[in-house]
Write an enzyme that holds these catalytic residues in place. Structure first.
Site, PDB file in Angstrom:
ATOM      1  NE  ARG A  31      20.531  30.126  47.423  1.00 51.58           N
ATOM      2  CZ  ARG A  31      20.365  29.066  46.634  1.00 51.58           C
ATOM      3  NH1 ARG A  31      19.364  29.031  45.770  1.00 51.58           N
ATOM      4  NH2 ARG A  31      21.207  28.057  46.676  1.00 51.58           N
TER       5      ARG A  31
ATOM      6  CB  CYS B 284      21.787  28.562  39.328  1.00 48.95           C
ATOM      7  SG  CYS B 284      21.534  26.857  38.773  1.00 48.95           S
TER       8      CYS B 284
END
Length: 284
Positions: free
Chosen positions: A178, A234
């Protein structure tokens, strides 16, 4: 000050009058599963706080997928849960400490020092043969007064301003694929904030599910300046929290959370996006 407590530590203290145990179990995409699991079985005396209903506010255009809760509403929630300024709070989940660390961070942000994350989580507690219950505690409200630690939080404009600045390290806590922008299962844009390095939050635990020691955490962040400014993010500000905790355990003294994180960053079309690996460590 330690932030992690063992199963046996809690077993020995769980009925002490100032202890408040908080069940934070929650699964993304299955928002009711944590509360249902709590109703079925939990550590005796535990209260339940929901990531999205109690520990986040409603989603708006900016602020990310799990915006920080309104401080007045959060202090009210804590008070109703029986958490007062003198309480020792033990948070647990079954998600590797991610959800429990969100509560840990929020309480620290509100100036409450006596908060800890339970090592390993509920399943390990159950497997150890320690007591569980389906009984729901009668909640006796306790006044909670916040002393907000504004220096623990960073907003998008400050992240923009500090990109590439000497002495500032930006850490992306998501999985490597990611971070590199190879996949993006949740947010509408893939990639990372330019200059960020990747330290996957789940690597703060060993193969046995236990949190790594302070020395092992320090090894994860080797080469970074412990006295520099470290900004952690995040996808939505939740799984960054265990990295904030790990950094503190490792001896970093100026760790801040970008609470809106990647989902907030991409809500501003002018913000730059990077893909692939960053070649240089910032903040050295």
């Amino acid at each position: 000050m330690k932030n992690i407590v063992s199963l046996k530590w809690l077993l020995a203290r769980m009925y002490e009058s100032d202890i408040v145990i908080v069940d934070c179990r929650f699964q993304l995409g299955k928002p009711e599963s944590g509360r249902e699991a709590y109703k079925e079985s939990h550590i005796p005396g535990a209260v339940y706080l929901d990531l999205e209903k109690d520990l986040s506010s409603a989603i708006t255009e900016h602020g990310g997928r799990h915006p920080l809760p309104d401080i007045a509403e959060l202090t009210g929630t804590l008070s109703r849960a029986g958490i007062g300024n003198a309480s020792r709070v033990i948070a647990y989940d079954d998600q590797g400490g991610a959800m429990a660390s969100r509560l840990w961070w929020l309480l620290k942000y509100l100036g409450h020092e006596q908060v800890f994350v339970l090592d390993e989580g509920f399943t390990a507690w159950q497997k150890a043969g320690f007591p569980v219950s389906a009984d729901q505690k009668v909640l006796i409200p306790s006044p909670f007064f916040a002393t907000v630690q504004h220096n623990m939080l960073v907003e998008v404009d400050e992240v923009q301003e500090k990109l590439g600045k000497a002495g500032v390290t930006l850490i992306d806590s998501r999985e490597a694929a990611r971070y590199r922008g190879e996949v993006e299962p949740i947010d509408r844009v893939a990639g990372h904030i330019p200059g960020a390095i990747n330290r996957f939050w789940a690597e703060g635990r060993g193969a046995d599910g236990q949190w790594k020691s302070a020395e092992e955490q320090a090894a994860r962040f080797e080469g970074l300046a412990k006295d520099g400014e470290t900004i952690v993010y995040c996808g939505s500000g939740v799984t960054a929290c265990p990295n904030v905790l790990a950094l503190q355990e490792a001896g970093f003294t100026n760790v801040r959370l970008y609470a809106g994180s990647w989902s907030d960053w991409i809500s501003f079309p002018e913000n730059q996006i990077a893909v692939g690996d960053e070649v240089a460590l910032k903040g050295e």
